[in-house]
Design a protein around this motif. Structure first.
Motif, PDB file in Angstrom:
ATOM      1  N   UNK A  69       0.838  -1.204   0.000  1.00  0.00           N
ATOM      2  CA  UNK A  69       0.000   0.000   0.000  1.00  0.00           C
ATOM      3  C   UNK A  69       0.872   1.253   0.000  1.00  0.00           C
ATOM      4  N   UNK A  70       1.932   1.257   0.791  1.00  0.00           N
ATOM      5  CA  UNK A  70       2.837   2.417   0.833  1.00  0.00           C
ATOM      6  C   UNK A  70       3.557   2.594  -0.501  1.00  0.00           C
ATOM      7  N   UNK A  71       4.050   1.489  -1.058  1.00  0.00           N
ATOM      8  CA  UNK A  71       4.743   1.558  -2.342  1.00  0.00           C
ATOM      9  C   UNK A  71       3.807   2.004  -3.454  1.00  0.00           C
ATOM     10  N   UNK A  72       2.575   1.544  -3.387  1.00  0.00           N
ATOM     11  CA  UNK A  72       1.577   1.897  -4.395  1.00  0.00           C
ATOM     12  C   UNK A  72       1.195   3.376  -4.275  1.00  0.00           C
ATOM     13  N   UNK A  73       0.998   3.851  -3.053  1.00  0.00           N
ATOM     14  CA  UNK A  73       0.651   5.248  -2.820  1.00  0.00           C
ATOM     15  C   UNK A  73       1.739   6.181  -3.349  1.00  0.00           C
ATOM     16  N   UNK A  74       2.994   5.747  -3.237  1.00  0.00           N
ATOM     17  CA  UNK A  74       4.116   6.546  -3.730  1.00  0.00           C
ATOM     18  C   UNK A  74       4.312   6.412  -5.244  1.00  0.00           C
TER      19      UNK A  74
END
Length: 134
Positions: free
Chosen positions: A64-69
């Motif tokens: 989720x963090x990698x996708x948000x970035x």
């Protein structure tokens, strides 16, 4: 003052902040491992969890963090969510950094060349030098 031929100008503060944030995300061992895996091909969260040795919720949070970035993307395949890295520059950066630090590692331990018992060597870099602790 003149710049030497071929020298690039300085990036804007916003560009530097974005790059630092991306490096910050990749500073996590698990997130770096996830991006490394995805640089080799698409994978679902179950496959990623197995490869990194973590729980599904933990891997999902990192994704989720990698996708948000914007470092990782996903697509739906039936009931599965498949993750991918589609930025060749990111793949290059990750591969260069991993290679600079010994490259991919074999998943085995080795004994010292003299066969001493009770001492097991560290994990061996593929094609690299074996190191042994005392």
């Amino acid at each position: 003052m003149t710049r030497p031929a071929g020298q690039l100008g300085d990036p804007s503060p916003d560009v530097l902040q974005g790059a630092a944030a991306a490096f910050g995300l990749l500073a996590s061992t698990m997130r770096l491992h996830i991006v490394w895996i995805l640089s080799q091909g698409d994978c679902d969260v179950t496959g990623l969890a197995e490869r990194v040795g973590a729980t599904l919720p933990a891997v999902s949070q990192h994704l989720a963090k990698l996708k948000l970035a914007g470092l990782v993307h996903s697509r739906r395949e039936g009931r599965r969510q498949v993750y991918l890295v589609d930025d060749p520059a990111l793949v290059t950066v990750v591969r260069v950094m991993v290679d600079q630090h010994g490259g991919p590692y074999e998943q085995r331990q080795v004994r010292p060349p003299d066969g001493r018992s009770g001492q097991v060597g560290r994990v061996v870099p593929a094609g690299g030098v074996r190191e042994f602790g005392a």
